[in-house]
Design an enzyme around this catalytic site. Structure first.
Site, PDB file in Angstrom:
ATOM      1  N   ASN A 189       0.793  -1.228   0.000  1.00  0.00           N
ATOM      2  CA  ASN A 189       0.000   0.000   0.000  1.00  0.00           C
ATOM      3  C   ASN A 189       0.824   1.276   0.000  1.00  0.00           C
ATOM      4  O   ASN A 189       0.291   2.355  -0.275  1.00  0.00           O
ATOM      5  CB  ASN A 189      -0.946   0.020   1.206  1.00  0.00           C
ATOM      6  N   ASP A 206       0.516  -7.975 -10.027  1.00  0.00           N
ATOM      7  CA  ASP A 206      -0.545  -8.962 -10.214  1.00  0.00           C
ATOM      8  C   ASP A 206      -1.820  -8.301 -10.698  1.00  0.00           C
ATOM      9  O   ASP A 206      -2.145  -7.188 -10.294  1.00  0.00           O
ATOM     10  CB  ASP A 206      -0.823  -9.690  -8.890  1.00  0.00           C
ATOM     11  N   ASN A 258      -3.825  -1.365  -4.897  1.00  0.00           N
ATOM     12  CA  ASN A 258      -3.294  -0.394  -3.941  1.00  0.00           C
ATOM     13  C   ASN A 258      -1.837  -0.032  -4.194  1.00  0.00           C
ATOM     14  O   ASN A 258      -1.409   1.083  -3.885  1.00  0.00           O
ATOM     15  CB  ASN A 258      -3.458  -0.923  -2.514  1.00  0.00           C
TER      16      ASN A 258
END
Length: 257
Positions: free
Chosen positions: A67, A92, A113
């Site tokens: 994040n 991913d 994120n």
């Protein structure tokens, strides 16, 4: 200097997570190219410097957790004054099936994120290599899914994918994204490449590739006994004389036939 960033979470706990396929790809590039230095801590991440083709490259795995990936990327590009077009982020992608990939430049974060953080720190105009991991089918399951480990069976598609990324990483470093994507498609999806008209590397001087379809000979291997018998040549029999008369009697033939 070119920058190739793999996204993931640091630590052994997350090492085989689906969310860490970006780390895995960068690790494979590092493993396959001897020019890279050992990993060391810098820019709030793990970095290694080396060369891919004619380009000097910095590999980066942020240690800030997914994040906050943008903090590490931001520090690296400010230090080296790297432009967005010289940055590739590997991560991913839920919206692609496993074993599939896509290259793109710019765009939104799509709910990822890691991308959200990077875009907040450096803008959205960097290049992205998206690696499909599939979707669990329900939005509520996404968090556990991406933080879950790949199954052993996933190695069947993941290892070839990561190997091809590493083998063709020089094209990424040189900004040749279309050629890079073509190389991976030829290696991983040859039938798709054939339908799209993509040509494999190599071939003869005229640009043609050698035929790969095996030549079949009549009655050869791969045919049933019945088909072999159908293709067998009829022996030449005498049509007149004592031998011909004897054969006609043995075979029950008459002169009318």
């Amino acid at each position: 200097m070119r920058l190739i960033v793999g996204l993931g979470n640091p630590g052994a706990k997350y090492e085989r997570n689906r969310h860490n396929i970006g780390f895995m790809a960068v690790d494979e590039i590092h493993r396959c190219h001897s020019s890279f230095s050992p990993w060391r801590a810098r820019f709030q991440g793990q970095v290694s410097e080396g060369r891919l083709g004619s380009e000097k490259v910095l590999l980066l795995k942020p240690s800030t957790f997914m994040n906050d990936s943008g903090r590490a990327v931001g520090e690296a590009i400010r230090f080296y004054k790297i432009e967005p077009e010289d940055i590739v982020v590997i991560y991913d992608e839920l919206d692609l099936p496993p074993a599939k990939f896509r290259m793109k430049t710019g765009g939104g974060h799509g709910g990822h994120n890691g991308l959200r953080s990077i875009t907040a720190h450096i803008g959205a105009d960097y290049r992205r290599l998206r690696l499909g991991i599939g979707h669990p089918g329900d939005k509520k399951l996404v968090s556990n899914y991406v933080l879950g480990d790949f199954a052993k069976a996933d190695s069947d598609w993941m290892e070839p994918l990561l190997r091809e990324i590493a083998d063709n990483a020089d094209l990424l470093a040189e900004g040749k994204d279309s050629q890079f994507a073509n190389k991976l498609t030829l290696a991983l999806e040859p039938e798709k490449a054939k339908r799209s008209g993509a040509k494999p590397a190599g071939g003869d001087k005229g640009g043609k590739t050698a035929a790969t379809k095996p030549t079949k000979s009549p009655g050869g291997k791969g045919q049933s006994h019945i088909r072999q018998a159908r293709h067998a040549k009829t022996p030449n029999l005498p049509k007149s004389g004592p031998m011909a008369d004897m054969l006609k009697k043995l075979l029950g033939q008459s002169d009318k036939s």
